[in-house]
Scaffold this active site. Structure first.
Site, PDB file in Angstrom:
ATOM      1  N   GLY A 223      -0.442  -3.440  -2.687  1.00 21.94           N
ATOM      2  CA  GLY A 223      -0.145  -3.731  -1.294  1.00 21.94           C
ATOM      3  C   GLY A 223      -0.342  -5.210  -1.026  1.00 21.94           C
ATOM      4  O   GLY A 223      -0.451  -6.024  -1.944  1.00 21.94           O
ATOM      5  N   ILE A 224      -0.398  -5.578   0.244  1.00 20.02           N
ATOM      6  CA  ILE A 224      -0.590  -6.978   0.604  1.00 20.02           C
ATOM      7  C   ILE A 224      -1.940  -7.152   1.292  1.00 20.02           C
ATOM      8  O   ILE A 224      -2.496  -6.214   1.849  1.00 20.02           O
ATOM      9  CB  ILE A 224       0.538  -7.489   1.518  1.00 20.02           C
ATOM     10  CG1 ILE A 224       0.648  -6.617   2.781  1.00 20.02           C
ATOM     11  CG2 ILE A 224       1.860  -7.525   0.774  1.00 20.02           C
ATOM     12  CD1 ILE A 224       1.647  -7.130   3.778  1.00 20.02           C
ATOM     13  N   GLY A 225      -2.476  -8.378   1.229  1.00 16.58           N
ATOM     14  CA  GLY A 225      -3.746  -8.662   1.879  1.00 16.58           C
ATOM     15  C   GLY A 225      -4.759  -9.261   0.926  1.00 16.58           C
ATOM     16  O   GLY A 225      -4.483  -9.512  -0.253  1.00 16.58           O
ATOM     17  N   GLY A 226      -5.954  -9.499   1.441  1.00 12.69           N
ATOM     18  CA  GLY A 226      -6.995 -10.168   0.675  1.00 12.69           C
ATOM     19  C   GLY A 226      -7.459  -9.394  -0.538  1.00 12.69           C
ATOM     20  O   GLY A 226      -7.671  -9.969  -1.605  1.00 12.69           O
ATOM     21  N   MET A 227      -7.622  -8.058  -0.406  1.00 12.37           N
ATOM     22  CA  MET A 227      -8.127  -7.270  -1.528  1.00 12.37           C
ATOM     23  C   MET A 227      -7.153  -7.242  -2.704  1.00 12.37           C
ATOM     24  O   MET A 227      -7.547  -7.510  -3.845  1.00 12.37           O
ATOM     25  CB  MET A 227      -8.480  -5.847  -1.063  1.00 12.37           C
ATOM     26  CG  MET A 227      -9.130  -4.978  -2.132  1.00 12.37           C
ATOM     27  SD  MET A 227      -7.946  -4.232  -3.280  1.00 12.37           S
ATOM     28  CE  MET A 227      -7.023  -3.186  -2.148  1.00 12.37           C
ATOM     29  N   GLU A 248       7.052  -1.386  -3.499  1.00 10.08           N
ATOM     30  CA  GLU A 248       7.948  -1.460  -2.350  1.00 10.08           C
ATOM     31  C   GLU A 248       8.057  -2.904  -1.858  1.00 10.08           C
ATOM     32  O   GLU A 248       9.133  -3.391  -1.531  1.00 10.08           O
ATOM     33  CB  GLU A 248       7.470  -0.554  -1.213  1.00 10.08           C
ATOM     34  CG  GLU A 248       6.121  -0.933  -0.623  1.00 10.08           C
ATOM     35  CD  GLU A 248       5.687  -0.007   0.495  1.00 10.08           C
ATOM     36  OE1 GLU A 248       6.406   0.974   0.769  1.00 10.08           O
ATOM     37  OE2 GLU A 248       4.638  -0.266   1.102  1.00 10.08           O
ATOM     38  N   LEU A 323      -7.456   1.431   7.093  1.00 10.57           N
ATOM     39  CA  LEU A 323      -8.290   0.931   8.192  1.00 10.57           C
ATOM     40  C   LEU A 323      -9.581   1.727   8.360  1.00 10.57           C
ATOM     41  O   LEU A 323     -10.642   1.157   8.607  1.00 10.57           O
ATOM     42  CB  LEU A 323      -7.496   0.976   9.506  1.00 10.57           C
ATOM     43  CG  LEU A 323      -6.267   0.081   9.598  1.00 10.57           C
ATOM     44  CD1 LEU A 323      -5.520   0.360  10.908  1.00 10.57           C
ATOM     45  CD2 LEU A 323      -6.671  -1.381   9.522  1.00 10.57           C
ATOM     46  N   GLY A 346       4.905   2.853   3.200  1.00  9.97           N
ATOM     47  CA  GLY A 346       5.030   3.601   1.957  1.00  9.97           C
ATOM     48  C   GLY A 346       3.725   4.154   1.431  1.00  9.97           C
ATOM     49  O   GLY A 346       3.684   4.655   0.302  1.00  9.97           O
TER      50      GLY A 346
END
Length: 450
Positions: A223-227, A248, A323, A346
């Site tokens: 996925g996207i983001g800091g982690m 995706e 979240l 997704g």
């Protein structure tokens, strides 16, 4: 050959419009589709906004806005335009909070079918594409997604050829021919970009818990983001090799892995030597990397996000953020109470598909708590969801859950086993309160660990 080219060029020239002329095609009560992400038609959007005093009841559909949207900014009272979103960016959240936009729930794997089955109306599709090639084709570039289904459903199709849009080959639905468009608006507007978020210390801790589950030859969805960025850095600095990409959304995290030589797709059981994505958002450097890159394929979301396709990938690992969750294993990844944050996107597709793949695993990660504007700490693990939070992943499909306090596989566990595992992931300050709630909810055994 020369004669064919001249015919194509004549067809192209015949269909050229200014942005204002293209916007004149829109009538009151039309549905205008901007597709998603980097297909955003900047010049057309501005020209359409300029007609706010002439139109009423026009619906505009998009996803993941990465720049101010003129039909929203110029018509905040929505007298002419209503903005509808399949999925939300940080900017979209502001629009939703202000009542300037509305969310349209969807599963990414099914999004194209909403158009092809007639559920999502399109009067005019307006999309940014690459420059036309010598065969008369415009590449969809960074957005394959459900582009073809949108175009097939539309009464009229307007393309905005842009030299900045990379040309990317696809498995299917990766281009449109000049004969199939109704208007051409030439543009040199900057493509939307998405900055990479720097990993926090919590992101790094979470990444360290996931890293031992990774191995040579796996196919990876991030996925996207800091982690995910923190995990990408760990992989780039590791001895892992011959990884694959099936995702995706392709972001700069993958660029780091390609540049480090970690992704080769040599072990990819579906498309050997080819990384596959459906939409892409990131930096100009990522877009340059993708242009005419034979190592990369775009594909429709109906393919990339199909659990049946993922089931054919050996050693498929999916890693995404969420979240919040409750003690039953229900996962919310798209809202805070009733406040829309993003969308289902997704996530459920990949949780389902990773489980179906032999040796596949899905991970959902989040910080154990957050601090509000007043400095008060709140747990992201709840006894049960009661404030209108949207359940993205049901408890029956809850996979490996991760916080900065550990990792827990919830598959096949009883309610009391789940409660014990989930509470072990909570911030220590909230564990006693969660145990008392679990006791009240009759999902805590006296012999459980405290």
């Amino acid at each position: 050959m020369e004669g064919d080219f001249m015919d194509i060029y004549a067809e192209y020239k015949k269909k050229i419009l200014t942005a204002a002329e293209a916007a004149e095609l829109v009538q009151s009560d039309d549905w205008v589709d901007y597709s998603q992400c980097c297909s955003f038609p900047t010049d057309f959007d501005r020209a359409l906004a300029a007609r706010k005093d002439e139109l009423t009841g026009v619906n505009v559909r998009n996803a993941i806005s990465a720049q101010p949207v003129s039909i929203v900014e110029e018509d905040p009272e929505q007298k002419a335009f209503t903005y509808n979103l399949w999925h939300c960016s940080a900017l979209d959240r502001k629009y939703l909070d202000q009542g300037f936009a509305y969310h349209e729930p969807m599963l990414f794997r099914d999004c194209g079918s909403y158009y092809s089955r007639g559920f999502a109306r399109v009067t005019i599709a307006v999309i940014t594409v690459s420059s036309m090639d010598k065969h008369g084709n415009f590449s969809f570039g960074l957005t394959n997604c459900c582009q073809q289904e949108i175009i097939d459903a539309a009464d009229k199709v307007i393309v905005l050829p842009n030299k900045k849009m990379p040309v990317i080959s696809g498995l299917a639905n990766d281009h449109i021919h000049v004969r199939d468009v109704d208007g051409i608006v030439e543009t040199d507007a900057p493509l939307p970009t998405m900055p990479n978020r720097r990993p926090s210390e919590i992101d790094r801790k979470i990444a360290e818990y996931i890293f031992p589950y990774l191995h040579d030859g796996m196919t990876l969805q991030l996925g996207i983001g800091g982690m995910p960025n923190a995990l990408g850095s760990l992989i780039a600095d590791s001895d892992l090799k011959d990884l694959g990409m099936h995702t995706e959304l392709m972001s700069d995290g993958y660029l780091t892995l390609y540049e480090a030589g970690k992704i080769t797709n040599k072990k990819n059981s579906l498309h050997r030597g080819k990384g596959v994505f459906s939409i892409c958002m990131g930096s100009p450097a990522l877009y340059d990397f993708l242009d005419r890159n034979e190592d990369i394929l775009s594909a429709p979301m109906s393919y990339v996000n199909s659990p049946n396709v993922m089931a054919r990938l050996d050693d498929f690992i999916s890693i995404n953020s969420c979240l919040s969750m409750d003690l039953y294993g229900q996962v919310c990844s798209e809202s805070s109470g009733t406040r829309q944050i993003s969308g289902t996107g997704g996530q459920l597709d990949f949780v389902t598909g990773a489980y179906m793949a032999e040796h596949g695993k899905a991970f959902l990660a989040m910080p154990s708590m957050y601090v509000d504007k007043k400095g008060i700490c709140h747990s992201n693990i709840f006894p049960c969801f009661t404030q209108g939070d949207i359940i993205t992943t049901p408890r029956t499909q809850a996979p490996y859950m991760v916080t900065e306090y550990g990792i827990a596989n919830l598959v096949g566990l009883t309610t009391w086993q789940r409660a014990e595992k989930i509470i072990s992931l909570a911030h220590p300050d909230f564990r006693e309160g969660l145990i008392k709630a679990a006791e009240k909810q009759r999902i805590w055994r006296k012999s459980n660990k405290r």
